[in-house]
Design a protein around this motif. Structure first.
Motif, PDB file in Angstrom:
ATOM      1  N   LYS A 272       1.123   6.739  -8.421  1.00 47.01           N
ATOM      2  CA  LYS A 272       0.009   7.686  -8.349  1.00 47.01           C
ATOM      3  C   LYS A 272       0.351   8.901  -9.192  1.00 47.01           C
ATOM      4  CE  LYS A 272       1.807   9.561  -3.972  1.00 47.01           C
ATOM      5  NZ  LYS A 272       2.836   8.550  -3.707  1.00 47.01           N
ATOM      6  N   ARG A 273      -0.679   9.677  -9.500  1.00 46.15           N
ATOM      7  CA  ARG A 273      -0.450  10.888 -10.285  1.00 46.15           C
ATOM      8  C   ARG A 273       0.351  11.910  -9.485  1.00 46.15           C
ATOM      9  NH1 ARG A 273      -5.681   9.604 -11.641  1.00 46.15           N
ATOM     10  NH2 ARG A 273      -6.523  11.034 -10.078  1.00 46.15           N
ATOM     11  N   LYS A 274       1.205  12.618 -10.167  1.00 44.55           N
ATOM     12  CA  LYS A 274       2.045  13.615  -9.516  1.00 44.55           C
ATOM     13  C   LYS A 274       1.182  14.713  -8.907  1.00 44.55           C
ATOM     14  CE  LYS A 274       6.063  16.573 -10.297  1.00 44.55           C
ATOM     15  NZ  LYS A 274       7.028  17.079 -11.297  1.00 44.55           N
TER      16      LYS A 274
ATOM     17  N   TYR B 152      -3.116   8.048 -16.298  1.00 43.42           N
ATOM     18  CA  TYR B 152      -3.148   9.198 -17.204  1.00 43.42           C
ATOM     19  C   TYR B 152      -4.581   9.606 -17.520  1.00 43.42           C
ATOM     20  CZ  TYR B 152      -2.400  12.087 -21.336  1.00 43.42           C
ATOM     21  OH  TYR B 152      -2.410  13.124 -22.231  1.00 43.42           O
ATOM     22  N   TYR B 153      -5.439   8.613 -17.799  1.00 38.27           N
ATOM     23  CA  TYR B 153      -6.833   8.899 -18.141  1.00 38.27           C
ATOM     24  C   TYR B 153      -7.744   8.957 -16.909  1.00 38.27           C
ATOM     25  CZ  TYR B 153      -5.471   8.104 -22.988  1.00 38.27           C
ATOM     26  OH  TYR B 153      -4.853   8.182 -24.221  1.00 38.27           O
ATOM     27  N   GLU B 154      -7.155   8.858 -15.722  1.00 36.67           N
ATOM     28  CA  GLU B 154      -7.846   9.022 -14.446  1.00 36.67           C
ATOM     29  C   GLU B 154      -8.913   7.970 -14.194  1.00 36.67           C
ATOM     30  OE1 GLU B 154      -9.236  12.971 -13.852  1.00 36.67           O
ATOM     31  OE2 GLU B 154      -7.276  13.903 -14.180  1.00 36.67           O
ATOM     32  N   SER B 155      -8.753   6.805 -14.800  1.00 34.96           N
ATOM     33  CA  SER B 155      -9.624   5.681 -14.459  1.00 34.96           C
ATOM     34  C   SER B 155      -9.089   4.947 -13.229  1.00 34.96           C
ATOM     35  CB  SER B 155      -9.740   4.711 -15.638  1.00 34.96           C
ATOM     36  OG  SER B 155      -8.467   4.179 -15.991  1.00 34.96           O
ATOM     37  N   ILE B 156      -7.832   5.182 -12.912  1.00 26.60           N
ATOM     38  CA  ILE B 156      -7.184   4.646 -11.714  1.00 26.60           C
ATOM     39  C   ILE B 156      -6.581   5.816 -10.946  1.00 26.60           C
ATOM     40  CG2 ILE B 156      -5.340   3.175 -10.814  1.00 26.60           C
ATOM     41  CD1 ILE B 156      -5.612   1.459 -13.318  1.00 26.60           C
ATOM     42  N   ASP B 157      -6.814   5.842  -9.647  1.00 32.21           N
ATOM     43  CA  ASP B 157      -6.251   6.913  -8.809  1.00 32.21           C
ATOM     44  C   ASP B 157      -4.944   6.489  -8.137  1.00 32.21           C
ATOM     45  OD1 ASP B 157      -8.367   8.844  -9.165  1.00 32.21           O
ATOM     46  OD2 ASP B 157      -9.615   7.529  -7.929  1.00 32.21           O
ATOM     47  N   TYR B 158      -4.822   5.191  -7.867  1.00 34.38           N
ATOM     48  CA  TYR B 158      -3.675   4.740  -7.064  1.00 34.38           C
ATOM     49  C   TYR B 158      -3.422   3.273  -7.380  1.00 34.38           C
ATOM     50  CZ  TYR B 158      -0.737   4.454  -2.827  1.00 34.38           C
ATOM     51  OH  TYR B 158       0.301   4.308  -1.948  1.00 34.38           O
ATOM     52  N   ALA B 159      -2.168   2.905  -7.586  1.00 33.27           N
ATOM     53  CA  ALA B 159      -1.769   1.504  -7.820  1.00 33.27           C
ATOM     54  C   ALA B 159      -0.811   1.073  -6.718  1.00 33.27           C
ATOM     55  CB  ALA B 159      -1.120   1.355  -9.191  1.00 33.27           C
TER      56      ALA B 159
ATOM     57  N   SER C 123     -10.325   5.163  -6.652  1.00 33.26           N
ATOM     58  CA  SER C 123     -10.183   3.930  -7.424  1.00 33.26           C
ATOM     59  C   SER C 123      -8.764   3.402  -7.230  1.00 33.26           C
ATOM     60  CB  SER C 123     -10.460   4.216  -8.898  1.00 33.26           C
ATOM     61  OG  SER C 123     -10.272   3.057  -9.676  1.00 33.26           O
ATOM     62  N   LEU C 124      -8.652   2.213  -6.642  1.00 34.41           N
ATOM     63  CA  LEU C 124      -7.353   1.709  -6.202  1.00 34.41           C
ATOM     64  C   LEU C 124      -7.109   0.309  -6.766  1.00 34.41           C
ATOM     65  CD1 LEU C 124      -6.025   2.343  -2.653  1.00 34.41           C
ATOM     66  CD2 LEU C 124      -5.691   0.102  -3.667  1.00 34.41           C
ATOM     67  N   VAL C 125      -5.929   0.088  -7.323  1.00 36.18           N
ATOM     68  CA  VAL C 125      -5.537  -1.221  -7.848  1.00 36.18           C
ATOM     69  C   VAL C 125      -4.490  -1.828  -6.923  1.00 36.18           C
ATOM     70  CG1 VAL C 125      -4.373  -2.420  -9.731  1.00 36.18           C
ATOM     71  CG2 VAL C 125      -6.053  -0.642 -10.241  1.00 36.18           C
ATOM     72  N   VAL C 126      -4.732  -3.070  -6.477  1.00 37.10           N
ATOM     73  CA  VAL C 126      -3.788  -3.769  -5.590  1.00 37.10           C
ATOM     74  C   VAL C 126      -3.281  -5.021  -6.303  1.00 37.10           C
ATOM     75  CG1 VAL C 126      -3.466  -4.947  -3.400  1.00 37.10           C
ATOM     76  CG2 VAL C 126      -4.921  -2.911  -3.518  1.00 37.10           C
ATOM     77  N   GLN C 127      -1.986  -5.121  -6.410  1.00 33.78           N
ATOM     78  CA  GLN C 127      -1.354  -6.319  -6.979  1.00 33.78           C
ATOM     79  C   GLN C 127      -0.575  -7.010  -5.856  1.00 33.78           C
ATOM     80  OE1 GLN C 127       0.839  -4.838 -10.446  1.00 33.78           O
ATOM     81  NE2 GLN C 127      -0.860  -5.510 -11.745  1.00 33.78           N
ATOM     82  N   ASP C 128      -1.170  -8.073  -5.339  1.00 32.89           N
ATOM     83  CA  ASP C 128      -0.597  -8.804  -4.216  1.00 32.89           C
ATOM     84  C   ASP C 128       0.292  -9.935  -4.736  1.00 32.89           C
ATOM     85  OD1 ASP C 128       0.048  -9.976  -1.853  1.00 32.89           O
ATOM     86  OD2 ASP C 128      -2.019 -10.369  -1.222  1.00 32.89           O
ATOM     87  N   GLN C 129       1.595  -9.690  -4.743  1.00 27.07           N
ATOM     88  CA  GLN C 129       2.553 -10.703  -5.194  1.00 27.07           C
ATOM     89  C   GLN C 129       3.015 -11.588  -4.045  1.00 27.07           C
ATOM     90  OE1 GLN C 129       5.701  -8.448  -7.016  1.00 27.07           O
ATOM     91  NE2 GLN C 129       4.384  -7.662  -8.685  1.00 27.07           N
ATOM     92  N   ASP C 130       2.664 -11.225  -2.828  1.00 28.40           N
ATOM     93  CA  ASP C 130       3.131 -11.968  -1.654  1.00 28.40           C
ATOM     94  C   ASP C 130       2.139 -13.056  -1.248  1.00 28.40           C
ATOM     95  OD1 ASP C 130       5.029 -12.373   0.459  1.00 28.40           O
ATOM     96  OD2 ASP C 130       3.602 -11.424   1.824  1.00 28.40           O
ATOM     97  N   GLN C 131       0.830 -12.721  -1.325  1.00 27.56           N
ATOM     98  CA  GLN C 131      -0.229 -13.669  -0.973  1.00 27.56           C
ATOM     99  C   GLN C 131      -0.044 -14.255   0.419  1.00 27.56           C
ATOM    100  OE1 GLN C 131      -3.066 -14.227  -2.635  1.00 27.56           O
ATOM    101  NE2 GLN C 131      -2.411 -12.733  -4.199  1.00 27.56           N
TER     102      GLN C 131
ATOM    103  N   GLU D 153      -0.742  -0.703 -18.655  1.00 26.80           N
ATOM    104  CA  GLU D 153      -2.149  -0.483 -18.338  1.00 26.80           C
ATOM    105  C   GLU D 153      -2.306   0.424 -17.125  1.00 26.80           C
ATOM    106  OE1 GLU D 153      -4.304  -4.585 -19.915  1.00 26.80           O
ATOM    107  OE2 GLU D 153      -3.350  -4.558 -17.932  1.00 26.80           O
ATOM    108  N   ILE D 154      -1.420   0.253 -16.145  1.00 26.62           N
ATOM    109  CA  ILE D 154      -1.468   1.121 -14.967  1.00 26.62           C
ATOM    110  C   ILE D 154      -1.149   2.563 -15.357  1.00 26.62           C
ATOM    111  CG2 ILE D 154      -0.332   1.657 -12.770  1.00 26.62           C
ATOM    112  CD1 ILE D 154      -0.026  -1.341 -12.323  1.00 26.62           C
TER     113      ILE D 154
END
Length: 383
Positions: free
Chosen positions: A121-123, A90-97, A50-58, A84-85
Motif C-alpha cells: 500500500k502507499r506509505k 504510484y498512479y493511484e489506480s490501485i489503493d491496496y494489493a 480499489s483492492l487487488v487480491v492475488q490468491d496463491q493458496d486457493q 504493475e502493482i
C-alpha cells in the motif's frame, strides 16, 4: 434630521449593491444551515477502495477472505506483476494489493496469527491502514469459529455474516439526553458571522460616504454638534441593522417552521438581537477608523471568521484547549455560543434563567463598550 435624510438617500442610491449583499449572505446562510442540518449526527461513513487480491493458496479459507473483502471494496482478482502493482500504487489506480501465499489456509487453521498475508500500500495511506484493520478483525473472528469446532465452510459463512452486522450509533447530548441539535440551534448558530459581515460590508459602504473628506469637512463646519451627528448616524444604522436582522429571521422562519413560535424560539431571538448590537457597534467603530471599502471588506472577513472560530461557532468549544477557551471569554461570540447551548438545554428553572440573563447582559455590555469607543474615535478624529 439632515443626517438621517442623507443616510436614507445614500441607501437609495446604493440599493442595488445592498440588495446584492443581502442576497449573497441569505444564500450563504441557507447553505451553512442546510450543511449543518444534513451532517448532524453523522459520525462515520465507510468508503470503498480499489483492492487487488492475488490468491496463491486457493483454499476455502483464502476464497472466504476474498469474498469478505469483495463485499466491502472493489476487488480485482486477476494476476498482476510486481511492476504493475508498483505502477498502480504510484498512479493511484490501485489503493491496496493483498497477497495470500500458499499455505495460508493451513496456517490459519493451525492457529497462527502473524505474517499470514502480505500486502502493499502507499506509505501513510489511511485507507490502507483501514483495510489492514478489517482483515485482522475478520481473520481473528474466523479463527474463533475454527477453534470452536466449525468446519471451514461453515466458519467462513459465520465469520462473514458476523462481520456484516453494523451497530446503530446515535449521538447523544451529554447534558440533556437529547439526540442531535434542534433546527433552531442549527439556524441561529451561524448568525454572528452573517451579521458581522452584512453590517460591515452593507452598512459600512454607507457610513464610509460620511467619512469622505469633503463631506466630513462640511459636517464639521455646520451647526450640528458631533454628539447629535453621531446619535443620528447611530439611530439610522440601528434601523438598517434591524432590517437586515429581520430579513435573516424570515429565512430562519422558513427553515425551522413552527419551532420558532415557542419560548426557546423567543430566547434565540433575544440572543441574536444582543449580538446584533455587538455587530452594529463593531461596524461603527470600524467605519470611523477605516474609510476604504476595499479594506473594510478585508476587515469584515477577518472579524467575522476570527470571532466565529475563536468563539465556538465553527469549532465546538469542547474540542478547544483550555487555554483557548480561557481567552475566548474576552470575545462576545463566546457568550453568544454559551447562551445558545444554555437555550438548547433550557427547562425553565430559575437558575438557568439567571445564567442566561447574565450571558445576554455580557453581550450588551460588549456592545455598549464598543459603541462608546466608536463615538470617542469620532470625536477624536474631528479634533
Amino acid at each position: 434630521m439632515q443626517i438621517a435624510k442623507a443616510f436614507f438617500l445614500t441607501i437609495k442610491e446604493n440599493r442595488n449593491v445592498i440588495i446584492i449583499y443581502l442576497s449573497v449572505f441569505v444564500v450563504l446562510e441557507l447553505m451553512m444551515v442546510h450543511n449543518g442540518d444534513s451532517t448532524k449526527g453523522a459520525l462515520f461513513q465507510s468508503s470503498q477502495v480499489s483492492l487487488v487480491v492475488q490468491d496463491q493458496d486457493q483454499s476455502v479459507l483464502s476464497r472466504g477472505l476474498t469474498e469478505y473483502l469483495s463485499g466491502l471494496h472493489q476487488v480485482e482478482k486477476k494476476s498482476y506483476s510486481q511492476e504493475e502493482i508498483a505502477d498502480g500504487l504510484y498512479y493511484e489506480s490501485i489503493d491496496y494489493a493483498l497477497i495470500l501465499p500458499k499455505g495460508f489456509g493451513e496456517r490459519l487453521a493451525n492457529g497462527e496469527k502473524t505474517k499470514l498475508v502480505q500486502n502493499q500500500k502507499r506509505k501513510g495511506s489511511t485507507s490502507g491502514q483501514f483495510v489492514d484493520i478489517q482483515i485482522e478483525q475478520y481473520l481473528a473472528l474466523l479463527q474463533s469459529y475454527l477453534t470452536a469446532g466449525y468446519a471451514e465452510t461453515d466458519a467462513v459463512k459465520a465469520a462473514i455474516k458476523a462481520s456484516q452486522q453494523k451497530p446503530e450509533i446515535t449521538m447523544l447530548d451529554a447534558s440533556a439526553g437529547k439526540t442531535g441539535e434542534s433546527k433552531l440551534y442549527t439556524a441561529f448558530r451561524f448568525m454572528p458571522y452573517i451579521l458581522i459581515c452584512i453590517l460591515m460590508v452593507g452598512l459600512g459602504s454607507i457610513l464610509t460616504c460620511f467619512q469622505e473628506k469633503n463631506i466630513l469637512t462640511r459636517l464639521c463646519c455646520s451647526a450640528l454638534s458631533t454628539l447629535r451627528r453621531n446619535i443620528q448616524l447611530g439611530i439610522c444604522s440601528g434601523i438598517f441593522a434591524i432590517f437586515a436582522w429581520l430579513v435573516f429571521l424570515v429565512v430562519i422562519l422558513l427553515f425551522s417552521g413552527k419551532e420558532i413560535f415557542c419560548f426557546q424560539g423567543c430566547l434565540y431571538l433575544i440572543n441574536s438581537f444582543c449580538f446584533l448590537l455587538v455587530a452594529l457597534s463593531l461596524t461603527l467603530v470600524t467605519c470611523f477608523l477605516i474609510h476604504s471599502d476595499y479594506v473594510l471588506n478585508m476587515v469584515a472577513n477577518v472579524a467575522g471568521l476570527g470571532l466565529s472560530f475563536l468563539g465556538g461557532i465553527y469549532v465546538p468549544l469542547e474540542v478547544m484547549s483550555a487555554t483557548v477557551v480561557k481567552y475566548a471569554r474576552l470575545l462576545p461570540s463566546y457568550w453568544y455560543t454559551v447562551a445558545m447551548e444554555q437555550i438548547e438545554d433550557y427547562t425553565g428553572t430559575a437558575e438557568q434563567w439567571k445564567t442566561l440573563s447574565s450571558y445576554f447582559g455580557i453581550q450588551v455590555l460588549f456592545a455598549v463598550a464598543i459603541g462608546c469607543a466608536a463615538f470617542a474615535v469620532s470625536r477624536y478624529k474631528r479634533r
